[in-house]
Design an enzyme around this catalytic site. Structure first.
Site, PDB file in Angstrom:
ATOM      1  N   GLN A 132       0.734  -1.187  -0.045  1.00 52.36           N
ATOM      2  CA  GLN A 132      -0.070  -0.110   0.118  1.00 52.36           C
ATOM      3  C   GLN A 132       0.867   1.384   0.066  1.00 52.36           C
ATOM      4  O   GLN A 132       2.007   1.130   0.392  1.00 52.36           O
ATOM      5  CB  GLN A 132      -0.909  -0.145   1.229  1.00 52.36           C
ATOM      6  CG  GLN A 132      -0.109  -0.141   2.475  1.00 52.36           C
ATOM      7  CD  GLN A 132      -0.791  -0.710   3.612  1.00 52.36           C
ATOM      8  OE1 GLN A 132      -1.958  -0.721   3.684  1.00 52.36           O
ATOM      9  NE2 GLN A 132      -0.221  -1.631   4.606  1.00 52.36           N
ATOM     10  N   ASP A 162      -7.619  -4.943  14.391  1.00 49.94           N
ATOM     11  CA  ASP A 162      -7.484  -3.739  14.086  1.00 49.94           C
ATOM     12  C   ASP A 162      -7.190  -3.713  12.656  1.00 49.94           C
ATOM     13  O   ASP A 162      -5.857  -3.219  12.365  1.00 49.94           O
ATOM     14  CB  ASP A 162      -6.200  -3.047  14.944  1.00 49.94           C
ATOM     15  CG  ASP A 162      -5.864  -1.688  14.788  1.00 49.94           C
ATOM     16  OD1 ASP A 162      -6.686  -0.833  14.114  1.00 49.94           O
ATOM     17  OD2 ASP A 162      -5.037  -1.096  15.118  1.00 49.94           O
TER      18      ASP A 162
END
Length: 283
Positions: free
Chosen positions: A34, A158
């Site tokens: 990413q 998370d």
């Protein structure tokens, strides 16, 4: 995305965007997974985005991190082994390690997130990466829960939103493997976005949870940079931990020395009182 005037424009939701002025860009790099950008904001301090979507800010991260750790850990009351899936900025580990736990295993897919967070966002982790109770694993969280021997009292997912690397963490298969990784009376909590904008995300998680757990529910907290109203957290357990009384929570928080900037035992109890539009998403 960014524009020519120095603004970071988030377009996560169709037909809606929010923008943060980038007063100074500190980091901008494409990893194998990413694009990571860290910039300074007048309103939120240092801000980290992944593929243009805000993940964490110095100013409001405490709300998100406190609610995803203190709620399950204090509801459980005797957690010794905690598993965090994601959380490469270290904020979730920071809060989990405030409790008298023996081990916090953190599984982060992108080593780049961890390394740049140590350098550019040190206040988020606040020393957590140096705690000997932290076991950092650079690995795919979905593969980890599939192969782990388990025994975790609390599992905290998370994750990013269900696109790109985070997509697999919202599947029935992942939740099934996570359930098997829990110890008896363990608790699984998940990040489930902003239901006003992302109702399907929470509804899908809770459909899966309802087939896995005796108690499948959700709780909420308002996080300013996650626009659209309350943020929701999925809750799954076979125990009665959601019903723990206020006096017990107060006693446990005091014993652990937990004094949140957002979390209080009263807020803990109130967080499960869902607005009607969110309650309708619970099977």
């Amino acid at each position: 995305m960014t524009d020519m005037t120095g603004w970071s424009i988030e377009t996560l939701h169709d037909g809606y965007s929010q923008a943060h002025r980038m007063d100074r860009v500190l980091y901008d790099s494409q990893t194998d997974h990413q694009r990571i950008v860290v910039f300074e904001s007048a309103q939120f301090g240092r801000v980290m985005t992944l593929d243009g979507v805000v993940q964490v800010t110095e100013r409001d991260n405490f709300i998100y991190h406190e609610m995803l750790t203190h709620v399950p850990l204090l509801a459980h009351g005797a957690a010794k082994r905690v598993l965090i899936i994601g959380g490469g900025d270290g904020g979730m580990a920071r809060e989990a390690l405030k409790h008298p736990v023996d081990l916090v295993t953190m599984v982060e897919i992108d080593a780049g997130v961890v390394e740049f967070s140590k350098e550019y966002l040190p206040t988020i982790s606040d020393g957590a990466f140096n705690d000997p109770r932290l076991d950092l694993q650079i690995a795919d969280g979905a593969e980890f829960v599939k192969s782990t021997s388990g025994g975790y009292d609390v599992i905290i997912v998370d994750s990013t939103d269900p696109v790109g690397p985070g997509e697999v963490l919202f599947t029935d298969h992942f939740y099934g493997h996570a359930k098997r990784a829990l110890a008896q009376n363990g608790i699984l909590v998940t990040q489930n976005g902003v239901p006003f904008m992302q109702a399907d995300e929470l509804a899908g998680t809770l459909r899966a949870f309802s087939s896995l757990f005796a108690d499948a529910y959700a709780y909420v907290a308002p996080v300013p940079t996650y626009q659209g109203g309350f943020m929701a957290f999925g809750w799954g357990t076979d125990s009665q931990a959601r019903g723990v009384d206020l006096e017990t929570l107060m006693r446990r928080a005091a014993a652990a020395g937990i004094e949140g900037d957002y979390y209080t035992p009263e807020v803990h109890k109130a967080a499960f009182a869902l607005p009607a539009y969110i309650r309708k998403l619970v099977p």
